[in-house]
Design a protein around this motif. Structure first.
Motif, short mmCIF file in Angstrom:
data_model
loop_
_atom_site.label_atom_id
_atom_site.label_comp_id
_atom_site.label_asym_id
_atom_site.label_seq_id
_atom_site.Cartn_x
_atom_site.Cartn_y
_atom_site.Cartn_z
N LEU A 60 -62.94 25.71 -42.42
CA LEU A 60 -62.43 27.05 -42.13
C LEU A 60 -63.57 28.07 -42.13
O LEU A 60 -63.57 28.99 -41.32
CB LEU A 60 -61.36 27.46 -43.15
N SER A 61 -64.53 27.88 -43.01
CA SER A 61 -65.68 28.77 -43.06
C SER A 61 -66.46 28.74 -41.74
O SER A 61 -66.87 29.78 -41.23
CB SER A 61 -66.59 28.37 -44.23
N VAL A 62 -66.64 27.55 -41.19
CA VAL A 62 -67.33 27.42 -39.90
C VAL A 62 -66.53 28.14 -38.82
O VAL A 62 -67.08 28.90 -38.02
CB VAL A 62 -67.53 25.93 -39.53
N LEU A 63 -65.22 27.90 -38.80
CA LEU A 63 -64.37 28.53 -37.78
C LEU A 63 -64.34 30.05 -37.92
O LEU A 63 -64.31 30.77 -36.92
CB LEU A 63 -62.95 27.95 -37.86
N ARG A 64 -64.37 30.54 -39.14
CA ARG A 64 -64.41 31.99 -39.37
C ARG A 64 -65.74 32.58 -38.92
O ARG A 64 -65.78 33.65 -38.30
CB ARG A 64 -64.19 32.33 -40.84
N SER A 65 -66.83 31.87 -39.21
CA SER A 65 -68.15 32.40 -38.85
C SER A 65 -68.33 32.52 -37.34
O SER A 65 -69.11 33.33 -36.87
CB SER A 65 -69.26 31.53 -39.45
N LYS A 66 -67.59 31.72 -36.58
CA LYS A 66 -67.65 31.79 -35.12
C LYS A 66 -66.49 32.60 -34.53
O LYS A 66 -66.25 32.58 -33.33
CB LYS A 66 -67.65 30.37 -34.52
N ASN A 67 -65.78 33.31 -35.41
CA ASN A 67 -64.66 34.18 -34.99
C ASN A 67 -63.57 33.43 -34.23
O ASN A 67 -62.98 33.97 -33.31
CB ASN A 67 -65.18 35.36 -34.17
N ILE A 68 -63.32 32.21 -34.65
CA ILE A 68 -62.26 31.42 -34.02
C ILE A 68 -60.96 31.57 -34.79
O ILE A 68 -59.88 31.53 -34.21
CB ILE A 68 -62.70 29.95 -33.88
N VAL A 69 -61.06 31.75 -36.12
CA VAL A 69 -59.88 32.01 -36.94
C VAL A 69 -60.10 33.28 -37.74
O VAL A 69 -61.23 33.69 -37.99
CB VAL A 69 -59.55 30.83 -37.90
N ASN A 70 -58.99 33.87 -38.14
CA ASN A 70 -58.99 35.04 -39.02
C ASN A 70 -58.46 34.64 -40.38
O ASN A 70 -57.58 33.78 -40.47
CB ASN A 70 -58.07 36.14 -38.48
N GLY A 71 -58.95 35.28 -41.40
CA GLY A 71 -58.41 35.11 -42.74
C GLY A 71 -57.91 36.46 -43.24
O GLY A 71 -58.64 37.44 -43.20
N THR A 72 -56.64 36.48 -43.68
CA THR A 72 -56.03 37.73 -44.16
C THR A 72 -55.59 37.52 -45.60
O THR A 72 -54.86 36.56 -45.90
CB THR A 72 -54.80 38.09 -43.30
N LYS A 73 -56.04 38.41 -46.48
CA LYS A 73 -55.65 38.33 -47.90
C LYS A 73 -54.16 38.57 -48.05
O LYS A 73 -53.60 39.50 -47.49
CB LYS A 73 -56.39 39.42 -48.63
N ASP A 74 -53.52 37.69 -48.83
CA ASP A 74 -52.10 37.83 -49.15
C ASP A 74 -51.96 37.54 -50.64
O ASP A 74 -51.76 36.40 -51.05
CB ASP A 74 -51.26 36.86 -48.32
N GLY A 75 -52.10 38.58 -51.44
CA GLY A 75 -52.10 38.40 -52.89
C GLY A 75 -53.36 37.67 -53.30
O GLY A 75 -54.46 38.10 -53.01
N ASN A 76 -53.19 36.52 -53.97
CA ASN A 76 -54.36 35.76 -54.42
C ASN A 76 -54.72 34.61 -53.47
O ASN A 76 -55.51 33.74 -53.81
CB ASN A 76 -54.13 35.21 -55.83
#
Length: 117
Positions: free
Chosen positions: A53-69
């Motif tokens: 997921l870190s690789v995919l985030r670094s290439k702007n392929i996925v987004n991560g949205t905080k939802d509580g913890n």
């Protein structure tokens, strides 16, 4: 086409060049999920899922949205689904060509065998 665009495309496809990342994207195509959900669906360690997921985030392929913890992951661009479907169609076309070729080889061998008898 300029070199920057070609480099962007190469980096983009490098980010997709891992079976676990492809599986993650296929699951995210169904809707947003957190690491634990992905881990359960894939049947692998959370650290492996997090790393990909870190690789995919670094290439702007996925987004991560905080939802509580926890962090919910989603596809940044829904056209990724189209890209994966097209890749599957290309694979299927190659597979169909290979099967046809093997069938022809088998037919030719069977004809040779019939003639020899």
């Amino acid at each position: 086409m300029n070199l920057e665009l070609q480099q962007f495309k190469a980096d983009f496809f490098k980010a997709l060049a891992h079976p676990l990342r492809i599986r993650i994207l296929e699951l995210l195509a169904e809707g947003e999920k957190n690491v634990n959900e992905l881990q359960t669906l894939i049947g692998t360690e959370g650290s492996a899922v997090s790393q990909q997921l870190s690789v995919l985030r670094s290439k702007n392929i996925v987004n991560g949205t905080k939802d509580g913890n926890r962090v919910l992951y989603s596809l940044r661009d829904p056209m990724i689904i189209d890209l994966l479907n097209i890749a599957r169609q290309i694979f299927n076309n190659h597979l169909i060509d290979t099967i046809s070729m093997l069938d022809k080889i088998n037919d030719d061998k069977n004809k040779e065998f019939e003639v020899e008898e």
